[in-house]
Design a protein around this motif. Structure first.
Motif, PDB file in Angstrom:
ATOM      1  N   ARG A  63       0.512  -1.194   0.118  1.00 29.98           N
ATOM      2  CA  ARG A  63      -0.086   0.047   0.110  1.00 29.98           C
ATOM      3  C   ARG A  63       0.835   1.176  -0.047  1.00 29.98           C
ATOM      4  NH1 ARG A  63      -3.301  -3.092   3.719  1.00 29.98           N
ATOM      5  NH2 ARG A  63      -2.254  -2.029   5.384  1.00 29.98           N
ATOM      6  N   ARG A  64       1.955   1.442   0.543  1.00 30.88           N
ATOM      7  CA  ARG A  64       2.888   2.477   0.834  1.00 30.88           C
ATOM      8  C   ARG A  64       3.522   2.821  -0.545  1.00 30.88           C
ATOM      9  NH1 ARG A  64       6.894   2.856   5.777  1.00 30.88           N
ATOM     10  NH2 ARG A  64       7.236   4.560   4.788  1.00 30.88           N
ATOM     11  N   ILE A  65       3.896   1.695  -1.318  1.00 30.89           N
ATOM     12  CA  ILE A  65       4.636   1.656  -2.697  1.00 30.89           C
ATOM     13  C   ILE A  65       3.657   2.192  -3.697  1.00 30.89           C
ATOM     14  CG2 ILE A  65       5.580   0.386  -4.544  1.00 30.89           C
ATOM     15  CD1 ILE A  65       6.844  -1.384  -2.645  1.00 30.89           C
ATOM     16  N   THR A  66       2.244   1.614  -3.377  1.00 27.50           N
ATOM     17  CA  THR A  66       1.385   2.187  -4.266  1.00 27.50           C
ATOM     18  C   THR A  66       0.944   3.862  -4.136  1.00 27.50           C
ATOM     19  OG1 THR A  66       0.407  -0.153  -4.261  1.00 27.50           O
ATOM     20  CG2 THR A  66      -1.261   1.706  -5.044  1.00 27.50           C
ATOM     21  N   ARG A  67       0.785   4.222  -2.945  1.00 26.51           N
ATOM     22  CA  ARG A  67       0.482   5.525  -2.416  1.00 26.51           C
ATOM     23  C   ARG A  67       1.774   6.360  -3.003  1.00 26.51           C
ATOM     24  NH1 ARG A  67      -1.912   4.992   3.395  1.00 26.51           N
ATOM     25  NH2 ARG A  67      -3.989   3.892   3.159  1.00 26.51           N
TER      26      ARG A  67
ATOM     27  N   LEU B  37      17.286   4.631   4.685  1.00 29.44           N
ATOM     28  CA  LEU B  37      17.084   5.370   3.379  1.00 29.44           C
ATOM     29  C   LEU B  37      16.015   4.732   2.295  1.00 29.44           C
ATOM     30  CD1 LEU B  37      20.842   5.568   2.730  1.00 29.44           C
ATOM     31  CD2 LEU B  37      19.389   7.426   3.386  1.00 29.44           C
ATOM     32  N   PHE B  38      15.776   3.420   2.491  1.00 31.58           N
ATOM     33  CA  PHE B  38      14.760   2.742   1.549  1.00 31.58           C
ATOM     34  C   PHE B  38      13.649   3.512   1.937  1.00 31.58           C
ATOM     35  CE2 PHE B  38      17.891   0.184  -0.025  1.00 31.58           C
ATOM     36  CZ  PHE B  38      17.402  -0.487  -1.258  1.00 31.58           C
ATOM     37  N   PHE B  39      13.135   3.658   3.169  1.00 32.23           N
ATOM     38  CA  PHE B  39      11.854   3.689   3.727  1.00 32.23           C
ATOM     39  C   PHE B  39      11.618   5.479   3.655  1.00 32.23           C
ATOM     40  CE2 PHE B  39      11.831  -0.364   5.518  1.00 32.23           C
ATOM     41  CZ  PHE B  39      10.627  -0.848   4.985  1.00 32.23           C
ATOM     42  N   SER B  40      12.780   6.108   3.732  1.00 32.12           N
ATOM     43  CA  SER B  40      12.749   7.533   3.570  1.00 32.12           C
ATOM     44  C   SER B  40      12.288   7.979   2.051  1.00 32.12           C
ATOM     45  CB  SER B  40      14.383   8.137   3.859  1.00 32.12           C
ATOM     46  OG  SER B  40      14.395   8.089   5.514  1.00 32.12           O
TER      47      SER B  40
ATOM     48  N   ALA C 106       8.669   9.946  -1.778  1.00 29.74           N
ATOM     49  CA  ALA C 106       8.063   9.898  -2.955  1.00 29.74           C
ATOM     50  C   ALA C 106       6.461  10.102  -2.564  1.00 29.74           C
ATOM     51  CB  ALA C 106       8.267   8.526  -3.241  1.00 29.74           C
ATOM     52  N   GLN C 107       6.070   9.635  -1.432  1.00 26.95           N
ATOM     53  CA  GLN C 107       4.790   9.718  -1.067  1.00 26.95           C
ATOM     54  C   GLN C 107       4.275  11.157  -0.924  1.00 26.95           C
ATOM     55  OE1 GLN C 107       3.506   7.060   2.011  1.00 26.95           O
ATOM     56  NE2 GLN C 107       1.422   8.008   2.140  1.00 26.95           N
ATOM     57  N   ALA C 108       4.997  11.900  -0.173  1.00 24.78           N
ATOM     58  CA  ALA C 108       4.634  13.244   0.068  1.00 24.78           C
ATOM     59  C   ALA C 108       4.954  14.251  -1.179  1.00 24.78           C
ATOM     60  CB  ALA C 108       5.664  13.768   1.036  1.00 24.78           C
ATOM     61  N   LYS C 109       5.697  13.731  -2.153  1.00 26.71           N
ATOM     62  CA  LYS C 109       5.796  14.474  -3.394  1.00 26.71           C
ATOM     63  C   LYS C 109       4.613  14.367  -4.289  1.00 26.71           C
ATOM     64  CE  LYS C 109       8.590  14.785  -7.532  1.00 26.71           C
ATOM     65  NZ  LYS C 109      10.042  14.476  -8.183  1.00 26.71           N
TER      66      LYS C 109
END
Length: 310
Positions: free
Chosen positions: A71-75, A119-122, A127-130
């Motif tokens: 879900r995080r990757i999709t968002r 770093l990966f989760f940042s 990317a989600q915030a952008k």
């Protein structure tokens, strides 16, 4: 030293296996790419579902943390598979442990693995915030398109579908998903709630609340959407100015973080073995933990201070 050497060899073997697996995946996909073009859509879907990457995706997605990560990757809108992210995270962490363990000390190897995961989760968070910011920047255009569609007498579901075709991503993609949900039988309010969960934003909440109220009780939706469009345009300019002012501070924090990591390697290069010797004593480990804790607290405070919600 024997067990350390064995651990390093084991880590290198795992990293080599992951690299070979990735190369094999690339070779197989390149071989089958020309065959996919001649297949039917069903055959192509069956082929893609039978690949090792797809099976690994399904296995990871069945777990609770895998579903949350998907879900995080999709968002975030990142064009990366779940299995690729997990394999990259695992391989990067192991490689960091092996390299930093050998160059500095075992203590820093464990910290390096945690740093790679951070770093990966940042990257996902940024990317989600952008993507959320890009979506928010499109809200004035969205309100304008919906206002024009409703003034022409179109129903809200039809207006949403038309806006999905008119707007570029990410707004067009999210509205297209919302339109597909309504075509499959979801109510307008359920689709709106799902969009709110994918794109949490105060501006979007105001716009969607106006649409929901209008769908329930009617009213002058056209006038409300035009007023919202003007307001959102003003907020968009304000957000852009605030982001420009705060960008220097956030960039400085990240630069200091990378400089601190580089300083460890520089000190160890000037005085070889000093970091390994430092981590063999309780006092040295205590100093390093205090420094790491202070840096983490400073990074967290700066991140919270520079975070704004207009």
């Amino acid at each position: 030293m024997t067990w350390q050497f064995a651990a390093i060899l084991g880590g290198l073997a795992v990293v080599l296996a992951l690299v070979l697996w990735a190369l094999w995946e690339f070779a197989v996909s390149a071989e089958q790419r020309r065959l996919i073009a001649s297949r039917s859509a069903l055959a192509e879907a069956e082929y893609r579902a039978s690949t090792p990457s797809a099976r690994l995706d399904a296995a990871i997605h069945r777990t609770q943390w895998g579903a949350r990560l998907h879900r995080r990757i999709t968002r975030s809108g990142a064009e990366i598979r779940l299995s690729t992210f997990v394999v990259g995270l695992t391989g990067g962490s192991l490689l960091a442990v092996v390299v930093v363990w050998q160059v500095l000390a075992p203590f820093f190897g464990l910290l390096a693995a945690a740093g790679v995961a951070f770093l990966f989760f940042s990257y996902l968070n940024r990317a989600q915030a952008k993507r959320r910011e890009e979506f928010t920047a499109q809200l004035p255009d969205l309100a304008r398109v919906l206002g024009n569609a409703t003034s022409a007498g179109l129903a809200l579901p039809t207006a949403v579908a038309m806006a999905a075709e008119e707007l570029d991503g990410p707004a067009g993609e999210e509205l297209g998903r919302m339109a597909e949900q309504m075509k499959l039988g979801a109510s307008f309010e359920e689709s709106v709630q799902d969009l709110r969960e994918r794109m949490p934003s105060r501006e979007l909440g105001v716009l969607l609340s106006t649409l929901v109220v209008s769908s329930r009780s009617g009213g002058s939706l056209v006038t409300a959407l035009r007023n919202i469009s003007t307001t959102l345009e003003n907020r968009k300019e304000t957000r852009r100015e605030v982001q420009t002012i705060l960008s220097e501070t956030t960039s400085t924090v990240w630069a200091l973080g990378f400089m601190s990591v580089g300083a460890l390697f520089l000190i160890n290069a000037i005085e070889p073995g000093i970091m390994r010797a430092m981590t063999t004593s309780a006092a040295g480990i205590a100093v390093l933990l205090v420094v790491a804790a202070l840096f983490t607290v400073g990074f967290t405070l700066v991140s919270r201070i520079t975070k704004f919600d207009l």
